[in-house]
Scaffold this motif. Structure first.
Motif, mmCIF file in Angstrom:
data_model
loop_
_atom_site.group_PDB
_atom_site.id
_atom_site.type_symbol
_atom_site.label_atom_id
_atom_site.label_comp_id
_atom_site.label_asym_id
_atom_site.label_seq_id
_atom_site.Cartn_x
_atom_site.Cartn_y
_atom_site.Cartn_z
ATOM 1 N N THR A 1 0.431 -1.566 -0.118
ATOM 2 C CA THR A 1 -0.053 -0.108 -0.263
ATOM 3 C C THR A 1 0.810 1.131 0.038
ATOM 4 O O THR A 1 1.949 0.855 0.483
ATOM 5 C CB THR A 1 -1.234 0.127 1.168
ATOM 6 N N GLN B 1 -5.197 2.162 1.163
ATOM 7 C CA GLN B 1 -5.511 1.055 0.419
ATOM 8 C C GLN B 1 -5.444 0.495 -0.338
ATOM 9 O O GLN B 1 -3.500 0.459 -0.216
ATOM 10 C CB GLN B 1 -6.885 1.946 -1.069
ATOM 11 N N GLY B 2 -4.940 -0.925 -0.823
ATOM 12 C CA GLY B 2 -3.858 -1.543 -1.791
ATOM 13 C C GLY B 2 -3.915 -2.700 -2.091
ATOM 14 O O GLY B 2 -4.865 -2.870 -2.357
ATOM 15 N N TYR B 3 -3.227 -3.728 -1.752
ATOM 16 C CA TYR B 3 -3.745 -5.309 -2.802
ATOM 17 C C TYR B 3 -2.934 -6.256 -1.537
ATOM 18 O O TYR B 3 -1.597 -6.004 -1.251
ATOM 19 C CB TYR B 3 -2.632 -5.393 -4.508
ATOM 20 N N ASP C 1 -7.535 -6.845 -4.277
ATOM 21 C CA ASP C 1 -7.634 -5.584 -3.702
ATOM 22 C C ASP C 1 -8.296 -5.226 -3.111
ATOM 23 O O ASP C 1 -9.497 -5.590 -2.849
ATOM 24 C CB ASP C 1 -7.259 -4.200 -5.045
ATOM 25 N N GLU D 1 -9.707 -1.611 0.625
ATOM 26 C CA GLU D 1 -9.347 -0.607 0.643
ATOM 27 C C GLU D 1 -10.654 -0.528 2.213
ATOM 28 O O GLU D 1 -11.213 -1.058 1.831
ATOM 29 C CB GLU D 1 -9.639 0.595 -0.808
ATOM 30 N N SER E 1 -13.400 -4.507 -1.748
ATOM 31 C CA SER E 1 -12.731 -5.368 -2.332
ATOM 32 C C SER E 1 -12.286 -5.555 -3.344
ATOM 33 O O SER E 1 -14.324 -6.486 -4.134
ATOM 34 C CB SER E 1 -12.589 -6.499 -1.626
ATOM 35 N N SER F 1 -1.901 -10.840 -9.328
ATOM 36 C CA SER F 1 -2.349 -9.361 -9.617
ATOM 37 C C SER F 1 -4.229 -10.093 -10.346
ATOM 38 O O SER F 1 -4.834 -10.386 -10.857
ATOM 39 C CB SER F 1 -2.045 -8.622 -10.314
ATOM 40 N N THR F 2 -4.425 -8.392 -9.762
ATOM 41 C CA THR F 2 -6.257 -8.655 -10.068
ATOM 42 C C THR F 2 -6.533 -8.056 -11.658
ATOM 43 O O THR F 2 -7.644 -8.440 -12.129
ATOM 44 C CB THR F 2 -7.480 -7.501 -9.299
#
Length: 534
Positions: free
Chosen positions: A386, A392-394, A401, A403, A412, A426-427
């Protein structure tokens, strides 16, 4: 933590969002003969990455025979499941036919594909390609190692920042009052202050809510649940309220206590945009004014009401004493998503404990072993990445992800590479996604009103399947019950003096930041951390 349990439990077919116009009954049979030929040549079976995706059993032979029968709920759900399986199987066969025909077209049109080569030549070329591939893999691993090293350094620096914030309260007073006789003494004091592991202090009974925590817009209900003639009773910050629609259709929120004899108003009814007390028939408008008193002279009475607004399918209130802000934060799912479920639950835990749980994903392979995380491997290292000043972050290594959005919302987005499976780093690497909204409304110091909204960017027709709302709620409750048995135990020990944040580690970063924000609100700080609000 509701996360991907709903999609995982149903093993949703991605192909439901596309329909095939081809009649591939003959094509599939011919296609399977082509596969057999390819396998004889030793090509597809070893090199294909999608062969297993289409190896699905024809479900038509197992369809329950229910024609002409009256079905109960369980039987109807079973029929729906078989319908979904058939749609998924049918779509896979259509896609398989297209892919096999594509292979045949390439084989016919490409002159190189028609060249006959000796087995020795093919082995030589294969060995060269394998060598190049190994070299490429080596380069990728080197790049990944460099990135991992950089991320570790960033995480270490952020941890130092968090530790510094945790130390501020305990060190500011001593810094202001303690003399500094020498540089060596100062250095020794710094070492002594930093050597022990610092922790958050979240223990004992929950303190009364600071008035500043009330000065936010809070979502309290979904618009679809509030009809013209219905009421929704809620608790917010240990006060009873009732929400209903006025003559103009706009929602209003008034105190759930009649001014006459303190009867709960939600036990009454809504008549022409006014809520009627069931005791003596007094009627109140959405601003709290009593407009009707049967059998007596009308008095000028008014009960407490809250600013109430409707936006993007949700009802919001402002419970604080300060004037409400002009803007309400948007909680709509990202573009391309459709809402599939909206669920409301009343939970016997303080809302901060529930937020701690929702902001933590590292517990999934240990807690949710019977639902969405069944079969998950335990990563050697879990990190939440983040910005240094963000909420927020992942997650790494999960494609999620996340927040925290003040005062009580968690958003999310989960990447789903295959039906019912969580894959990818990752998304962005995932073709399909599930978006979640959790609203944790503080009903009281030991109760939370949870609003859950689930959205998908695939399978748009799934929302029209009969009884699907009951399925979503069933799966959400299964996951939540796995969490509740732990969080309720935490709450009991916290009330007896245990510190539930005694030893934070690296993957607790987002939860720690929420607690620092909450602590600043409870202390009445002028500037809130990780926030632009003052």
């Amino acid at each position: 933590m509701t996360i991907v349990a709903t999609a995982a439990a149903l093993s949703l077919p991605i192909s439901l969002c596309r329909s095939s116009k081809l009649n591939t009954k003959k094509g599939v049979r011919g296609g399977f003969r082509v596969v057999a030929v390819f396998r004889e040549e030793g090509g597809l079976e070893k090199k294909s990455t999608w062969g297993q995706l289409f190896d699905v059993e024809d479900p038509r032979s197992k369809v329950p025979q229910c024609k002409g029968k009256f079905l109960d709920v369980n039987q109807a759900l079973e029929v729906v499941r078989y319908d979904l399986r058939y749609c998924d199987w049918r779509a896979r066969q259509d896609v398989l036919t297209i892919m096999l025909l594509h292979e045949k077209v390439v084989e016919v049109l490409n002159p190189l594909a028609r060249d006959y080569k000796s087995i020795g030549t093919m082995k030589k070329e294969l060995a060269e390609l394998q060598g190049e591939l190994a070299q490429a893999h080596k380069q990728v691993h080197m790049s990944e190692a460099r990135v991992a090293t950089a991320l570790d350094k960033l995480a270490y620096m952020e941890e130092l920042v968090n530790d510094r914030l945790l130390q501020d309260r305990s060190t500011t007073a001593s810094d202001q009052t303690s003399p500094s006789p020498s540089t060596s003494t100062q250095s020794l004091e710094v070492v002594q202050r930093r050597s022990p592991r610092k922790s958050l202090n979240v223990s004992g009974p929950v303190k009364p809510y600071h008035p500043r925590l009330k000065n936010f817009w809070y979502p309290i209900a979904f618009s679809n649940d509030l009809k013209e003639d219905t009421m929704i009773p809620i608790e917010c910050f240990e006060e009873p309220w009732v929400v209903f629609r006025g003559k103009d259709g706009k929602p209003g929120c008034i105190q759930n206590t009649c001014a006459h004899r303190a009867c709960p108003l939600h036990l009454g009814s809504v008549n022409e945009g006014r809520i009627q007390c069931p005791y003596h028939g007094w009627e109140y408008s959405t601003d709290g004014k009593c407009e009707k008193m049967p059998s007596t002279r009308l008095l000028n009475l008014k009960i407490k009401s809250l600013p109430c607004f409707e936006q993007e399918g949700m009802i919001w209130i402002w419970p604080g004493n300060d004037p409400p802000t002009a803007t309400i934060p948007s909680l709509e799912p990202p573009p391309g998503f459709q809402i599939h479920a909206e669920i409301v639950m009343e939970l016997p835990v303080e809302h901060g404990l529930l937020l701690d749980n929702l902001l933590d994903l590292a517990h999934a392979p240990f807690t949710h072993t019977s639902t969405f995380a069944k079969g998950w491997s335990v990563p050697s290292f879990v990190k939440f990445l983040t910005p240094a000043s963000g909420l927020q972050g992942y997650w790494d290594p999960y494609p999620i992800d996340m927040e925290f959005r003040p005062p009580c919302m968690v958003l999310s987005t989960i990447g789903i590479s295959k039906p019912g499976k969580l894959e990818g780093q990752s998304t962005k690497q995932c073709a399909t996604h599930l978006h979640q909204l959790h609203v944790c409304l503080p009903s009281s110091r030991q109760k939370t009103r949870l609003l859950y909204r689930m959205s998908l960017d695939f399978a748009p027709l799934l929302k029209y399947v009969p009884f699907v709302q009951y399925l979503w709620r069933h799966f959400a409750e299964q996951v939540l019950n796995e969490d509740l048995r732990l969080v309720v135990g935490q709450q009991e020990r916290m009330l007896n003096g245990a510190n539930i944040w005694n030893w934070p580690v690296s993957y607790d970063k987002l939860g720690v930041r929420y607690r620092l924000w909450r602590d600043a609100v409870d202390r009445g700080a002028k500037q809130l951390p990780y926030s632009e609000s003052t």
